[in-house]
Design a protein around this motif. Sequence first.
Motif, short mmCIF file in Angstrom:
data_model
loop_
_atom_site.label_atom_id
_atom_site.label_comp_id
_atom_site.label_asym_id
_atom_site.label_seq_id
_atom_site.Cartn_x
_atom_site.Cartn_y
_atom_site.Cartn_z
N ARG A 48 37.22 37.68 78.23
CA ARG A 48 36.71 38.40 77.05
C ARG A 48 35.22 38.17 76.88
NH1 ARG A 48 38.53 37.60 70.79
NH2 ARG A 48 38.79 39.79 70.18
N ASP A 49 34.80 36.90 77.00
CA ASP A 49 33.38 36.57 76.84
C ASP A 49 32.55 37.19 77.96
OD1 ASP A 49 33.91 35.11 74.59
OD2 ASP A 49 33.76 33.15 75.56
N GLY A 50 33.11 37.25 79.18
CA GLY A 50 32.36 37.76 80.31
C GLY A 50 32.27 39.27 80.37
N LEU A 51 33.32 39.95 79.93
CA LEU A 51 33.31 41.41 79.98
C LEU A 51 32.45 42.02 78.87
CD1 LEU A 51 37.05 42.29 80.77
CD2 LEU A 51 35.05 42.84 82.18
N ALA A 66 26.66 58.06 66.30
CA ALA A 66 27.35 57.10 65.44
C ALA A 66 26.39 55.99 65.04
CB ALA A 66 28.55 56.50 66.18
N GLU A 67 26.63 55.38 63.89
CA GLU A 67 25.73 54.36 63.37
C GLU A 67 26.03 52.98 63.93
OE1 GLU A 67 25.81 54.46 59.15
OE2 GLU A 67 24.98 56.50 59.01
N ALA A 68 27.16 52.79 64.57
CA ALA A 68 27.56 51.47 65.05
C ALA A 68 26.56 50.93 66.06
CB ALA A 68 28.94 51.53 65.68
N LYS A 69 26.25 49.63 65.93
CA LYS A 69 25.41 48.92 66.89
C LYS A 69 26.14 47.65 67.31
CE LYS A 69 21.96 51.80 66.50
NZ LYS A 69 21.62 52.72 67.62
N PHE A 70 26.09 47.36 68.60
CA PHE A 70 26.86 46.25 69.13
C PHE A 70 25.92 45.20 69.70
CE2 PHE A 70 29.30 50.17 69.44
CZ PHE A 70 30.39 49.84 68.66
N PRO A 71 25.97 43.97 69.16
CA PRO A 71 25.07 42.91 69.62
C PRO A 71 25.38 42.52 71.06
CG PRO A 71 26.71 42.03 68.10
CD PRO A 71 26.87 43.52 68.09
N PRO A 72 24.48 41.78 71.72
CA PRO A 72 24.64 41.51 73.15
C PRO A 72 25.70 40.49 73.50
CG PRO A 72 22.63 40.51 72.32
CD PRO A 72 23.17 41.36 71.21
N THR A 73 26.17 39.69 72.55
CA THR A 73 27.18 38.67 72.86
C THR A 73 28.43 38.88 72.02
OG1 THR A 73 26.44 37.09 71.18
CG2 THR A 73 25.35 37.01 73.35
N ALA A 108 47.08 33.67 69.90
CA ALA A 108 46.45 32.98 68.78
C ALA A 108 45.13 32.36 69.23
CB ALA A 108 47.38 31.89 68.25
N TYR A 109 44.24 32.12 68.27
CA TYR A 109 43.06 31.31 68.53
C TYR A 109 43.45 29.83 68.51
CZ TYR A 109 39.62 35.12 68.04
OH TYR A 109 38.86 36.25 68.22
N PRO A 110 42.89 28.98 69.37
CA PRO A 110 41.98 29.32 70.46
C PRO A 110 42.71 30.03 71.60
CG PRO A 110 42.53 27.00 70.59
CD PRO A 110 43.16 27.51 69.32
N LEU A 111 42.06 31.02 72.18
CA LEU A 111 42.66 31.76 73.28
C LEU A 111 42.80 30.86 74.51
CD1 LEU A 111 40.60 35.06 73.03
CD2 LEU A 111 42.92 34.68 72.17
N PRO A 112 43.76 31.16 75.38
CA PRO A 112 43.82 30.44 76.66
C PRO A 112 42.48 30.56 77.39
CG PRO A 112 45.76 31.81 76.35
CD PRO A 112 44.82 32.17 75.25
N PRO A 113 42.04 29.52 78.07
CA PRO A 113 40.71 29.55 78.70
C PRO A 113 40.46 30.77 79.58
CG PRO A 113 41.58 27.33 78.76
CD PRO A 113 42.68 28.19 78.22
N VAL A 114 41.45 31.19 80.38
CA VAL A 114 41.21 32.34 81.26
C VAL A 114 40.99 33.60 80.45
CG1 VAL A 114 43.69 32.84 81.56
CG2 VAL A 114 42.05 33.61 83.27
N TYR A 172 29.24 39.63 67.86
CA TYR A 172 30.06 40.75 67.41
C TYR A 172 31.25 40.26 66.58
CZ TYR A 172 32.92 44.93 67.30
OH TYR A 172 33.68 45.98 66.87
N LEU A 173 31.90 39.18 67.03
CA LEU A 173 33.03 38.65 66.27
C LEU A 173 32.59 38.14 64.90
CD1 LEU A 173 35.12 36.81 69.01
CD2 LEU A 173 35.59 39.01 67.91
N ALA A 174 31.36 37.65 64.80
CA ALA A 174 30.85 37.23 63.49
C ALA A 174 30.81 38.42 62.53
CB ALA A 174 29.46 36.61 63.64
N LEU A 175 30.45 39.60 63.05
CA LEU A 175 30.46 40.81 62.22
C LEU A 175 31.89 41.17 61.81
CD1 LEU A 175 27.90 43.04 64.19
CD2 LEU A 175 27.47 41.66 62.14
N CYS A 176 32.81 41.08 62.77
CA CYS A 176 34.22 41.36 62.47
C CYS A 176 34.74 40.43 61.38
CB CYS A 176 35.08 41.21 63.73
SG CYS A 176 34.84 42.48 64.99
#
Length: 229
Positions: free
Chosen positions: A74-77, A94-101, A63-69, A105-109
Amino acid sequence: MPKATETDLAAALDRDGYAVLRGLTSPEECRALIALYDDRAAFRSRVVMARHGFGEGEYKYLAYPLPPVVETLRDGLYPRLAPIANRWAEQLRAEAKFPPTLDAYLALCHAAGQLRPTPLILKYGPGDYNCLHQDLYGELVFPLQATVLLSRPGEDFGGGEFLLVEQRPRRQSKGEVVPLAQGDAVVFPVNHRPVAGARGSYRVTMRHGVSRLRSGARYTLGIIFHDAI
């Protein structure tokens, strides 16, 4: 984070269809995540594989918030993988474009209605296995994911190898076992990857799973970057 360079990571994914990051998590972090499995408050849902024909064993979505580790991993990879994902999308036309952070990306999701977190912890006992599958949860799909082995092969469990199968056009499927030690991660395609051919890149379909566990208990952490509907 592991010391593998971005060039090494991209080269392994292009060549083999996967890349192994050694020592992504420490033994202490692995044990803490295994212990977390019994904390109901940390998870949003539990899936018993046999009920759905997925295999044998079970897993729980965090669940959110995820465990810190998990959040740190996830943020680092993500920013290491986003350039590869964009290049692959271009190669596959493909038309998909993935932002740098990851936040972007989660905002798009979330704008697309994909609001539920997808990182999960999987638990296997003797005789359990995971059928070949893809982790698709909505229209938006980040094309790479990671699995971290939390248990010690040969000590905590026997069997239970990580499997990748590549379904190639007009050819027989190709399977591979990816050996991992405790704390290692395998990065691999969620559904497709480009492969160089005589007329440019072509699309191959990837599926992953886990072979039957012979003994003990095997825990893994799955890191998926797109959220679910």
